[in-house]
Design an enzyme around this catalytic site. Structure first.
Site, PDB file in Angstrom:
ATOM      1  N   ASP A  12      60.953  48.872  44.627  1.00 14.09           N
ATOM      2  CA  ASP A  12      62.250  48.315  44.248  1.00 14.09           C
ATOM      3  C   ASP A  12      62.606  48.960  42.912  1.00 14.09           C
ATOM      4  O   ASP A  12      62.010  48.663  41.889  1.00 14.09           O
ATOM      5  CB  ASP A  12      62.142  46.790  44.131  1.00 14.09           C
ATOM      6  CG  ASP A  12      63.475  46.125  43.825  1.00 14.09           C
ATOM      7  OD1 ASP A  12      64.334  46.783  43.195  1.00 14.09           O
ATOM      8  OD2 ASP A  12      63.648  44.947  44.189  1.00 14.09           O
ATOM      9  N   ARG A  34      80.051  49.678  63.287  1.00 12.35           N
ATOM     10  CA  ARG A  34      78.733  49.280  62.782  1.00 12.35           C
ATOM     11  C   ARG A  34      77.858  50.481  62.430  1.00 12.35           C
ATOM     12  O   ARG A  34      76.948  50.382  61.612  1.00 12.35           O
ATOM     13  CB  ARG A  34      78.054  48.371  63.811  1.00 12.35           C
ATOM     14  CG  ARG A  34      76.698  47.907  63.400  1.00 12.35           C
ATOM     15  CD  ARG A  34      76.193  46.621  64.061  1.00 12.35           C
ATOM     16  NE  ARG A  34      76.666  46.305  65.389  1.00 12.35           N
ATOM     17  CZ  ARG A  34      76.204  46.840  66.519  1.00 12.35           C
ATOM     18  NH1 ARG A  34      75.271  47.763  66.480  1.00 12.35           N
ATOM     19  NH2 ARG A  34      76.687  46.447  67.671  1.00 12.35           N
ATOM     20  N   TYR A  55      60.443  40.728  42.527  1.00  5.99           N
ATOM     21  CA  TYR A  55      61.638  39.888  42.657  1.00  5.99           C
ATOM     22  C   TYR A  55      61.322  38.685  43.563  1.00  5.99           C
ATOM     23  O   TYR A  55      60.829  38.865  44.685  1.00  5.99           O
ATOM     24  CB  TYR A  55      62.728  40.775  43.265  1.00  5.99           C
ATOM     25  CG  TYR A  55      64.067  40.131  43.516  1.00  5.99           C
ATOM     26  CD1 TYR A  55      64.832  39.632  42.469  1.00  5.99           C
ATOM     27  CD2 TYR A  55      64.586  40.062  44.808  1.00  5.99           C
ATOM     28  CE1 TYR A  55      66.075  39.066  42.716  1.00  5.99           C
ATOM     29  CE2 TYR A  55      65.826  39.506  45.059  1.00  5.99           C
ATOM     30  CZ  TYR A  55      66.562  39.002  44.004  1.00  5.99           C
ATOM     31  OH  TYR A  55      67.788  38.440  44.248  1.00  5.99           O
ATOM     32  N   LYS A  67      73.782  45.743  41.683  1.00  2.55           N
ATOM     33  CA  LYS A  67      73.578  45.723  40.247  1.00  2.55           C
ATOM     34  C   LYS A  67      74.316  46.896  39.587  1.00  2.55           C
ATOM     35  O   LYS A  67      75.528  46.877  39.527  1.00  2.55           O
ATOM     36  CB  LYS A  67      72.075  45.714  39.942  1.00  2.55           C
ATOM     37  CG  LYS A  67      71.321  44.602  40.687  1.00  2.55           C
ATOM     38  CD  LYS A  67      71.671  43.210  40.168  1.00  2.55           C
ATOM     39  CE  LYS A  67      71.212  42.083  41.067  1.00  2.55           C
ATOM     40  NZ  LYS A  67      69.793  42.041  41.377  1.00  2.55           N
TER      41      LYS A  67
END
Ligand SMILES: *Cc1c(COP(=O)(O)O)cnc(C)c1O
Length: 389
Positions: A180, A57, A110, A205
């Site tokens: 962002d 992790r 967003y 993206k």
């Protein structure tokens, strides 16, 4: 001789590469692990040095290579990766805000970021005010304002923001700024150099670039970075090893892909602007776009995502246009090699600056197909839209 400072393309080709520690492989291998075995008690006690591999992790050499490469591209600070772009946003906000704090959030953000503020942060005592892109923040900043969140250009509606102006206004009142930066990617905009504290990417993206992975990245410096990294760890977030490798692979070709996405977008936009069915194209790299001056000043390129407002048309005609397109898929997550179209099902949710267009709003992604084939596809689409119209 003094070596010239390497450009981004050169840096991306080499950041986080394999090398001797990995038997000379060019790419860092994928480590699948939860457990890491320690040689002895002393090694166990040594524990958590930076970059140490101690538990799945906490990251593996593949994770660290990707994080180093993203930070190199952002140009400053350090990066962590998270399981999605949205989780990068929610982790950064959770890390920096607490009960009683005030958040200024850009209205054109967003959609899921807005819903996180309204449905989750609110329950934890964080008060969010939405401001319009371009609005003077001086009247909105409070003594309790701990953070200002930006996104430029805005989701769906592509409004630009004065990034250094907002960062300076926030800083003057002791508030942090987060952005962002998914549309521009750290290749075309470097928010930390514009005074922003935290730069966030949906790696899903353009960095991923092949529509086959979900990931986010957060880059920051100093204390904000330490708080964000610690919070991500406390929340138990980690990105999968195969996805880290795919993201690193995507990053290597980002400069050539983005050049083509941007060039194809320009071809499509020039063609669309001449169509009678098109009322307006939303893309800050257009010279007559309201955000053009800011884009020119702060960005070094434009990518393949843009908006189109059509003249009002019946839904069946719009469906005939969209449904028959051969190369433009109908889908949400952009940034891959394929072209997309996404008609908005309802007007974008805006509370500070209402959206007043009455024609349909479509979002296009210019993929890596031949632009002439894409234009041909759109031309046939408009013929269907008008037929029986
Ligand atoms: C897609 C997107 C996100 C969310 O990223 P996921 O990886 O899908 O969670 C965040 N911001 C913007 C601007 C996006 O386009």
């Amino acid at each position: 001789m003094k070596r010239r400072r390497p450009s981004d393309s050169t840096r991306i080709a080499h950041a986080g590469e394999g090398g001797e520690r990995h038997h000379g492989t060019v790419s860092v291998p994928v480590y699948h692990t939860s457990t890491v075995l320690f040689r002895d008690l002393a090694a166990l006690q040594q524990g958590d040095a930076p970059g140490a591999v101690v538990y799945g992790r906490k990251g593996t050499p593949t994770t660290f290579a990707l994080q180093d490469a993203i930070a190199a591209l952002e140009g400053d600070g350090a990066s962590i990766v998270t399981p999605s772009g949205l989780s990068a946003i929610t982790t950064a906000l959770t890390a920096l805000l607490g009960n009683g704090d005030h958040l200024l959030m850009v209205d054109s953000v967003y959609g899921p970021t807005r819903l996180f503020c309204d449905r989750v942060l609110r329950r934890f005592g964080v008060d969010t005010t939405y401001y319009a892109a371009g609005e003077d923040l001086r009247g909105l900043l409070r003594d309790t304002t701990r953070a200002v969140f930006l996104e430029a250009p805005g989701s769906l509606t592509f409004e630009m923001q004065d990034i250094p102006g907002v960062a300076a206004a926030a800083r003057a009142r002791g508030a942090l700024t987060l952005i962002d930066n998914t549309w521009a990617t750290p290749l075309y905009c470097k928010p930390l150099s514009l005074g922003v504290d935290v730069s966030i990417q949906s790696v899903t993206k353009y960095i991923g670039g092949h529509s086959d992975l979900m990931m986010g990245a957060i880059t920051a410096t100093g204390e904000p970075f330490e708080i964000i990294r610690d919070t991500a760890f406390r929340l138990g977030l980690c990105a999968g090893p195969d996805d880290c490798m795919l993201a690193l692979r995507g990053l290597r070709t980002l400069p050539v892909r983005l050049r083509q996405h941007g060039a194809t977008a320009r071809v499509l936009i020039d063609w669309l602007r001449a169509r009678p069915e098109v009322r307006r194209v939303l893309y800050p790299a257009q010279e007559d776009d309201p955000g053009h001056r800011l884009w020119r000043r702060d960005f070094s390129g434009a990518t393949g995502l843009f908006g189109v407002v059509l003249e009002p048309v019946a839904t069946e005609r719009l469906a005939a246009f969209v449904d028959g397109l051969r190369y433009f898929g109908i889908g949400y997550s952009w940034g891959g090699f394929e072209s997309l179209v996404l008609p908005s099902l309802s007007p974008p949710l805006r509370t500070a600056a209402p959206w007043n267009e009455d024609g349909p709003l479509l979002r296009f992604h210019a993929g890596l197909e031949d632009p002439d084939d894409l234009v041909d596809d759109l031309e046939r689409g408009f013929a269907r839209l008008s037929a029986g119209g």
